[in-house]
Design a protein around this motif. Structure first.
Motif, short mmCIF file in Angstrom:
data_model
loop_
_atom_site.label_atom_id
_atom_site.label_comp_id
_atom_site.label_asym_id
_atom_site.label_seq_id
_atom_site.Cartn_x
_atom_site.Cartn_y
_atom_site.Cartn_z
N GLY A 264 84.47 -25.84 -0.08
CA GLY A 264 84.31 -26.19 1.33
C GLY A 264 84.07 -24.97 2.20
N SER B 275 83.36 -22.83 9.86
CA SER B 275 84.59 -23.59 9.63
C SER B 275 85.62 -23.20 10.69
CB SER B 275 85.13 -23.36 8.21
OG SER B 275 85.39 -21.99 7.99
N GLY C 87 86.76 -31.26 13.11
CA GLY C 87 86.67 -32.55 12.45
C GLY C 87 86.99 -33.68 13.41
N THR D 63 81.22 -35.29 10.77
CA THR D 63 81.86 -34.26 9.95
C THR D 63 82.98 -34.84 9.09
OG1 THR D 63 81.41 -32.62 11.68
CG2 THR D 63 83.12 -32.06 10.06
N VAL D 64 83.08 -34.35 7.86
CA VAL D 64 84.24 -34.63 7.01
C VAL D 64 85.13 -33.39 7.05
CG1 VAL D 64 85.08 -35.14 4.69
CG2 VAL D 64 82.94 -36.18 5.52
N ASP D 65 86.33 -33.53 7.60
CA ASP D 65 87.23 -32.40 7.80
C ASP D 65 87.78 -31.92 6.46
OD1 ASP D 65 89.39 -30.67 8.69
OD2 ASP D 65 89.27 -31.72 10.61
N ILE D 66 87.99 -30.61 6.33
CA ILE D 66 88.60 -30.09 5.10
C ILE D 66 90.05 -30.55 4.96
CG2 ILE D 66 87.08 -28.12 4.78
CD1 ILE D 66 89.23 -26.35 6.06
N SER E 163 90.78 -33.59 5.15
CA SER E 163 90.58 -34.81 4.37
C SER E 163 90.00 -34.52 3.00
CB SER E 163 89.64 -35.76 5.12
OG SER E 163 90.15 -36.09 6.38
N ASN E 164 89.07 -33.55 2.94
CA ASN E 164 88.41 -33.19 1.68
C ASN E 164 88.13 -31.69 1.71
OD1 ASN E 164 86.89 -32.84 -0.60
ND2 ASN E 164 85.16 -34.10 0.09
N SER F 197 84.62 -30.23 1.48
CA SER F 197 83.62 -30.52 2.50
C SER F 197 83.16 -29.25 3.22
CB SER F 197 84.20 -31.49 3.54
OG SER F 197 83.33 -31.63 4.65
N ARG F 198 81.87 -29.11 3.34
CA ARG F 198 81.32 -28.04 4.18
C ARG F 198 81.17 -28.61 5.59
NH1 ARG F 198 77.99 -23.40 1.07
NH2 ARG F 198 79.71 -22.95 -0.36
N MET F 199 82.04 -28.22 6.48
CA MET F 199 82.17 -28.90 7.75
C MET F 199 81.00 -28.66 8.69
SD MET F 199 86.25 -28.54 8.57
CE MET F 199 86.06 -29.42 10.13
#
Length: 352
Positions: A64, A119, A145, A254-257, A259-260, A263-265
């Motif tokens: 990520g 990030s 995010g 965006t998928v927040d880090i 959550s994952n 993910s490259r935010m």
């Protein structure tokens, strides 16, 4: 938090830098990021401190965050530039942006850098302080995010969209406002969940839109903007400022880090600096700002002192110059991280 433990400041910086280096981050970048996180803890901003170190390390492990990015200024036109951060640690991207704003701003009087593919950059005052030290008035914001519902809404459309404003002062401390546009920073929700405590009322709603003080339910639901419809308007505009000038994603994209971590935010940041020397003069501006701070501080009833913006955090930093208090949950997470990365565990502070 009466159960906090104290740790030597330099040991915390060294530990954090070693942890990041173990995940492939070059030493200079690791040290920069470590200092950013530890300073936040010194100032009592635990939501942006070492609580985030295990998350950064996991995102570095899973991709990520890129440990060794190739930063590139894709546009560089006079006082304006766009920085592609190549999924860097936000601190690494921001240092490049701040350095350029200072260099170009001294030539042009004003400079701005819009960043994308970045990030989380830590506490905003870490950057506005550098600009203030160089004599710059600053405006800094970032996308994040998706965690905040607009006023009247229930779905996560916005980020906490931090806003940091700073002005140099002859008083020794810059005049600084560093805040989330939600009623509380999202990191404080994570901290409350980790500590087993409740959130203040008015910070969040659950998944059904009902007010909640339970951080677990707040994670499932949404944070609330500060200041009702006015604060919500500021949050929406900051989302546009942070992400619309580049290819950065809006929070709802965006998928927040959190959550994952893989993910490259693609967070967007915007840094604007005005060189006070190009206006009324740096000494005059700093003197006038100090007068404003003093007037605010003396405005209490019966001459009782009042804090100017930024004062509480500065006091806490001075008090924690050598020994930094950390919440128990953060201490436990750092112990687990030390074991995972085969690092020497932290030792508590021993008074001389």
């Amino acid at each position: 938090m009466n159960t906090q433990q104290l740790f030597p400041q330099r040991d915390l910086v060294r530990f954090a830098a070693q942890a990041l280096a173990a995940r492939g981050v070059p030493r200079e970048d690791a040290d920069l990021t470590a200092r950013s996180l530890v300073q936040a803890d010194q100032r009592g901003i635990y939501s942006h401190g070492l609580l985030r170190l295990p998350l950064y390390c996991e995102a570095l492990r899973l991709g990520g965050i890129n440990p060794a990015p190739k930063l590139k200024f894709s546009k560089d036109q006079g006082s304006v530039a766009v920085l592609d951060a190549d999924a860097a640690l936000g601190q690494v991207a921001m240092q490049a942006a701040v350095d350029r704003v200072i260099r170009v701003g001294r030539e042009q009087g004003i400079a701005a850098v819009a960043v994308h593919n970045s990030s989380h950059y830590g506490a905003g005052a870490f950057w506005s302080d550098q600009l203030a030290e160089a004599g710059f008035l600053s405006f800094i914001t970032s996308s994040t995010g998706p965690v905040v519902a607009p006023h009247g809404g229930t779905s996560k459309v916005l980020g906490t969209n931090p806003l940091t404003l700073g002005v140099p002062s002859a008083s020794g401390w810059p005049l600084t406002a560093d805040l989330a546009t939600s009623n509380g920073a999202y990191g404080k929700v994570i901290a409350a969940k980790n500590e087993g405590t409740q959130l203040p009322e008015g910070w969040a709603v659950d998944a059904d839109g009902n007010p909640t003080t339970d951080p677990v339910e707040a994670e499932k639901g949404s944070m609330i903007p500060f200041g009702g419809h006015k604060g919500s308007a500021v949050a929406v505009l900051l989302e546009a400022f942070a992400a619309s000038l580049t290819d950065a994603t809006f929070a709802f994209e965006t998928v927040d880090i959190w959550s994952n971590p893989a993910s490259r935010m693609n967070n967007g940041h915007l840094v604007i600096g005005l060189d006070t020397a190009a206006f009324a003069g740096s000494e005059k501006t700093a003197s006038r700002v100090a007068a404003l701070q003093d007037r605010v501080r003396s405005s209490g009833p019966g001459g009782q002192p009042v804090d100017a913006p930024g004062d509480p955090e500065r006091r806490r930093q001075e008090e924690a110059a050598q020994a930094v208090p950390l919440p128990p949950s953060t201490v436990s997470q750092l112990a687990a991280l030390a074991e995972e990365l085969s690092l020497s565990p932290l030792e508590t502070h021993s008074a001389p």
